[in-house]
Design a protein around this motif. Structure first.
Motif, mmCIF file in Angstrom:
data_model
loop_
_atom_site.group_PDB
_atom_site.id
_atom_site.type_symbol
_atom_site.label_atom_id
_atom_site.label_comp_id
_atom_site.label_asym_id
_atom_site.label_seq_id
_atom_site.Cartn_x
_atom_site.Cartn_y
_atom_site.Cartn_z
ATOM 1 N N GLY A 148 6.995 2.721 5.353
ATOM 2 C CA GLY A 148 7.264 3.771 6.336
ATOM 3 C C GLY A 148 6.042 4.083 7.169
ATOM 4 O O GLY A 148 5.332 3.181 7.622
ATOM 5 N N ILE A 149 5.755 5.378 7.338
ATOM 6 C CA ILE A 149 4.599 5.831 8.110
ATOM 7 C C ILE A 149 3.357 5.797 7.221
ATOM 8 O O ILE A 149 3.361 6.346 6.123
ATOM 9 C CB ILE A 149 4.812 7.273 8.633
ATOM 10 N N LYS A 150 2.294 5.143 7.683
ATOM 11 C CA LYS A 150 1.057 5.073 6.890
ATOM 12 C C LYS A 150 0.508 6.470 6.646
ATOM 13 O O LYS A 150 0.486 7.302 7.559
ATOM 14 C CB LYS A 150 0.014 4.235 7.621
ATOM 15 N N PHE A 151 0.056 6.697 5.410
ATOM 16 C CA PHE A 151 -0.552 7.983 5.074
ATOM 17 C C PHE A 151 -1.995 7.724 4.674
ATOM 18 O O PHE A 151 -2.280 7.143 3.619
ATOM 19 C CB PHE A 151 0.202 8.673 3.942
ATOM 20 N N ILE A 152 -2.918 8.140 5.544
ATOM 21 C CA ILE A 152 -4.339 7.845 5.373
ATOM 22 C C ILE A 152 -5.025 8.959 4.594
ATOM 23 O O ILE A 152 -4.907 10.135 4.943
ATOM 24 C CB ILE A 152 -5.007 7.654 6.750
ATOM 25 N N ILE A 206 -9.856 1.317 9.324
ATOM 26 C CA ILE A 206 -9.257 1.947 8.151
ATOM 27 C C ILE A 206 -9.078 0.909 7.054
ATOM 28 O O ILE A 206 -8.605 -0.205 7.295
ATOM 29 C CB ILE A 206 -7.885 2.563 8.521
ATOM 30 N N ASN A 207 -9.453 1.287 5.831
ATOM 31 C CA ASN A 207 -9.250 0.416 4.692
ATOM 32 C C ASN A 207 -7.757 0.312 4.394
ATOM 33 O O ASN A 207 -6.964 1.104 4.888
ATOM 34 C CB ASN A 207 -10.005 0.971 3.476
ATOM 35 N N LYS A 208 -7.374 -0.656 3.592
ATOM 36 C CA LYS A 208 -5.963 -0.878 3.292
ATOM 37 C C LYS A 208 -5.287 0.401 2.799
ATOM 38 O O LYS A 208 -5.786 1.079 1.911
ATOM 39 C CB LYS A 208 -5.816 -1.988 2.250
ATOM 40 N N VAL A 209 -4.129 0.701 3.382
ATOM 41 C CA VAL A 209 -3.370 1.907 3.025
ATOM 42 C C VAL A 209 -2.285 1.539 2.027
ATOM 43 O O VAL A 209 -1.571 0.552 2.205
ATOM 44 C CB VAL A 209 -2.745 2.532 4.298
ATOM 45 N N SER A 210 -2.157 2.336 0.970
ATOM 46 C CA SER A 210 -1.172 2.029 -0.075
ATOM 47 C C SER A 210 -0.052 3.070 -0.150
ATOM 48 O O SER A 210 0.939 2.852 -0.837
ATOM 49 C CB SER A 210 -1.861 1.928 -1.436
ATOM 50 N N LEU A 211 -0.228 4.205 0.541
ATOM 51 C CA LEU A 211 0.787 5.256 0.516
ATOM 52 C C LEU A 211 1.459 5.407 1.884
ATOM 53 O O LEU A 211 0.815 5.248 2.925
ATOM 54 C CB LEU A 211 0.165 6.594 0.116
ATOM 55 N N TYR A 212 2.751 5.759 1.845
ATOM 56 C CA TYR A 212 3.525 5.925 3.074
ATOM 57 C C TYR A 212 4.402 7.169 2.944
ATOM 58 O O TYR A 212 4.681 7.639 1.842
ATOM 59 C CB TYR A 212 4.407 4.698 3.322
ATOM 60 N N ARG A 259 1.525 18.289 13.088
ATOM 61 C CA ARG A 259 0.159 18.650 13.464
ATOM 62 C C ARG A 259 -0.821 17.525 13.215
ATOM 63 O O ARG A 259 -1.802 17.354 13.941
ATOM 64 C CB ARG A 259 -0.278 19.892 12.675
ATOM 65 N N SER A 260 -0.552 16.728 12.182
ATOM 66 C CA SER A 260 -1.516 15.690 11.790
ATOM 67 C C SER A 260 -1.034 14.271 12.086
ATOM 68 O O SER A 260 -1.534 13.304 11.501
ATOM 69 C CB SER A 260 -1.869 15.832 10.309
ATOM 70 N N ILE A 261 -0.066 14.134 12.996
ATOM 71 C CA ILE A 261 0.304 12.796 13.450
ATOM 72 C C ILE A 261 -0.881 12.213 14.219
ATOM 73 O O ILE A 261 -1.424 12.851 15.124
ATOM 74 C CB ILE A 261 1.560 12.836 14.350
ATOM 75 N N LEU A 262 -1.291 11.034 13.852
ATOM 76 C CA LEU A 262 -2.486 10.434 14.441
ATOM 77 C C LEU A 262 -2.174 9.655 15.715
ATOM 78 O O LEU A 262 -1.094 9.070 15.851
ATOM 79 C CB LEU A 262 -3.160 9.507 13.424
ATOM 80 N N LEU A 263 -3.144 9.658 16.623
ATOM 81 C CA LEU A 263 -3.041 8.917 17.880
ATOM 82 C C LEU A 263 -4.195 7.930 17.980
ATOM 83 O O LEU A 263 -5.229 8.093 17.326
ATOM 84 C CB LEU A 263 -3.085 9.875 19.071
ATOM 85 N N SER A 264 -4.017 6.922 18.806
ATOM 86 C CA SER A 264 -5.079 5.944 19.027
ATOM 87 C C SER A 264 -6.324 6.650 19.560
ATOM 88 O O SER A 264 -6.236 7.554 20.386
ATOM 89 C CB SER A 264 -4.604 4.888 20.027
ATOM 90 N N PRO A 295 2.182 3.673 13.335
ATOM 91 C CA PRO A 295 2.141 5.128 13.189
ATOM 92 C C PRO A 295 1.479 5.542 11.875
ATOM 93 O O PRO A 295 1.568 4.840 10.879
ATOM 94 C CB PRO A 295 3.621 5.516 13.211
ATOM 95 N N ALA A 296 0.838 6.719 11.900
ATOM 96 C CA ALA A 296 0.109 7.173 10.713
ATOM 97 C C ALA A 296 -0.039 8.683 10.710
ATOM 98 O O ALA A 296 0.046 9.341 11.750
ATOM 99 C CB ALA A 296 -1.269 6.515 10.661
ATOM 100 N N ASN A 297 -0.270 9.212 9.511
ATOM 101 C CA ASN A 297 -0.511 10.633 9.301
ATOM 102 C C ASN A 297 -1.649 10.741 8.290
ATOM 103 O O ASN A 297 -2.108 9.743 7.753
ATOM 104 C CB ASN A 297 0.757 11.318 8.793
ATOM 105 N N THR A 298 -2.089 11.965 8.009
ATOM 106 C CA THR A 298 -3.200 12.114 7.073
ATOM 107 C C THR A 298 -3.106 13.429 6.305
ATOM 108 O O THR A 298 -2.241 14.263 6.587
ATOM 109 C CB THR A 298 -4.550 12.010 7.819
ATOM 110 N N ASN A 299 -4.018 13.614 5.342
ATOM 111 C CA ASN A 299 -3.946 14.806 4.495
ATOM 112 C C ASN A 299 -5.068 15.802 4.787
ATOM 113 O O ASN A 299 -5.854 15.628 5.715
ATOM 114 C CB ASN A 299 -3.931 14.414 3.010
ATOM 115 N N GLN A 300 -5.145 16.836 3.964
ATOM 116 C CA GLN A 300 -6.051 17.957 4.231
ATOM 117 C C GLN A 300 -7.513 17.636 3.963
ATOM 118 O O GLN A 300 -8.392 18.413 4.315
ATOM 119 C CB GLN A 300 -5.637 19.197 3.417
#
Length: 370
Positions: free
Chosen positions: A28-32, A43-49, A60-65, A89-94
């Motif tokens: 799904g959507i990458k979660f960084i 970005i290093n390899k992402v394992s969560l989505y 609020r935390s949807i990432l853009l180029s 597409p990607a998002n991130t945490n706190q």
């Protein structure tokens, strides 16, 4: 000099999906997270989505180029990355700050390098020292003093330092391909397996453990050859006044404990010894590359973990390690394999050494410009 917040559209951070009742997915959507942000622009390899629905909820935390990411808490505090189209597409945490610049004033890559500079990293560490937990907040990021020349000057600096990063990243891609090729060749070699033998049958010698930890956990990563430079050895001699045991070239360093369990490295140079928790041994020369590759395979790691699960301390003794079975290989096939792999390892080492020189040059430019 002015405040960073004066050159940004937003400075914000992400949210944990579970706060809103969402769970992680396998696609799904990458979660960084902060552990995906290392010492590289990429970005290093992402394992969560997360799902599209969760992504919309965490709008609020949807990432853009061209968003600059900074780890703002924990062990990765101060680490930086720059989002590109390939990450989306990607998002991130706190634990990750999102810094989106006003591009009419501030080049995102210029900001990335500015924040990477020794001066700013010292600022972050100083802020962190005033807190009980390793962190920096969004207000403190916004209040960072930044020197912002005109866009042409910014681009000139970005072009110079960026060319070094381009070369480093390209080298890293080749290194990754070489490591994958070693795994492929090892799997091919197993087609010529004969009988099963124990590791003990190919181990020549075991070293006595040292009293002082001189090789840190960070350099004993699964699948990597341990290479230490001359400066490292000088520091050892200075700090221990020469009173330490050495590990010669080609010795295996293996971590049998619950911390980084199963991590293995092979000494490329003669360097200082390691912590008492490590097992240090040398195998028959012809088996060195083969064994090193096997010990990075998931099947071997699973076997080690299975044996450790029955231990109170979740550790694998040297005797237990020696009793693990592997397949022996036809000697002629092993000889061909070693010759092929040796050329790959030499190329990998050459690229790693080149990256060290490029990193030094990059630091000099960061100090010059910032």
């Amino acid at each position: 000099m002015s405040y960073l917040k004066n050159f940004c559209e937003i400075i914000t951070k992400g949210t944990t999906p579970s706060t809103y009742g969402y769970s992680f997915k396998n696609s799904g959507i990458k979660f960084i997270r902060s552990e995906n942000i290392t010492d590289s622009r990429i970005i290093n390899k992402v394992s969560l989505y997360i799902s599209k629905e969760a992504n919309e909820k965490l709008k609020r935390s949807i990432l853009l180029s061209n968003d600059v990411l900074m780890s703002i808490a924990g062990a990765y505090l101060g680490k930086l990355a720059l989002i590109t189209e390939i990450d989306l597409p990607a998002n991130t945490n706190q634990a990750v700050a999102i810094i989106r610049t006003d591009k009419s004033k501030l080049n995102p890559l210029y900001l990335y390098y500015y924040l990477s500079s020794y001066k700013i990293q010292c600022y972050i560490n100083n802020v962190n020292a005033q807190s009980a937990q390793p962190n920096i907040n969004l207000q403190q990021i916004g209040d960072i003093n930044i020197n912002v020349p005109n866009l042409n000057c910014q681009q000139h600096i970005v072009d110079i330092i960026g060319s070094l990063d381009d070369k480093i990243e390209n080298n890293n891609k080749i290194i990754e391909k070489m490591r994958n090729l070693l795994s492929v060749k090892t799997n091919e070699l197993l087609l010529y397996k004969t009988k099963k033998i124990q590791l003990n049958d190919i181990i020549e010698e075991r070293k006595e453990k040292a009293d002082i930890e001189l090789v840190p956990y960070s350099v004993i990563n699964t699948g990597k050859v341990i290479i230490q430079n001359e400066q490292f050895n000088k520091e050892i001699a200075k700090n221990t006044k020469g009173k330490y045991k050495k590990i010669e070239k080609d010795y295996f360093v293996y971590n049998p404990s619950r911390i980084n369990i199963g991590s293995v490295g092979v000494m490329e140079d003669e360097i200082g010894c390691v912590s008492p928790i490590y097992v240090i041994f040398k195998c028959i020369k012809e088996y060195k590359i083969y064994l090193h590759q096997l010990m990075t395979f998931n099947s071997m790691i699973k076997e080690i973990n299975k044996r450790c699960s029955g231990s109170v301390r979740q550790a694998l003794s040297f005797n237990d390690l020696c009793s693990i079975e592997i397949f022996d290989i036809e000697k002629e096939k092993l000889k061909i394999y070693n010759k092929y792999c040796d050329s790959i390892i030499r190329l990998t080492k050459k690229l790693e050494q080149e990256n060290k020189l490029l990193e030094k040059q990059k630091k000099l430019y960061l100090a010059k410009f910032f």
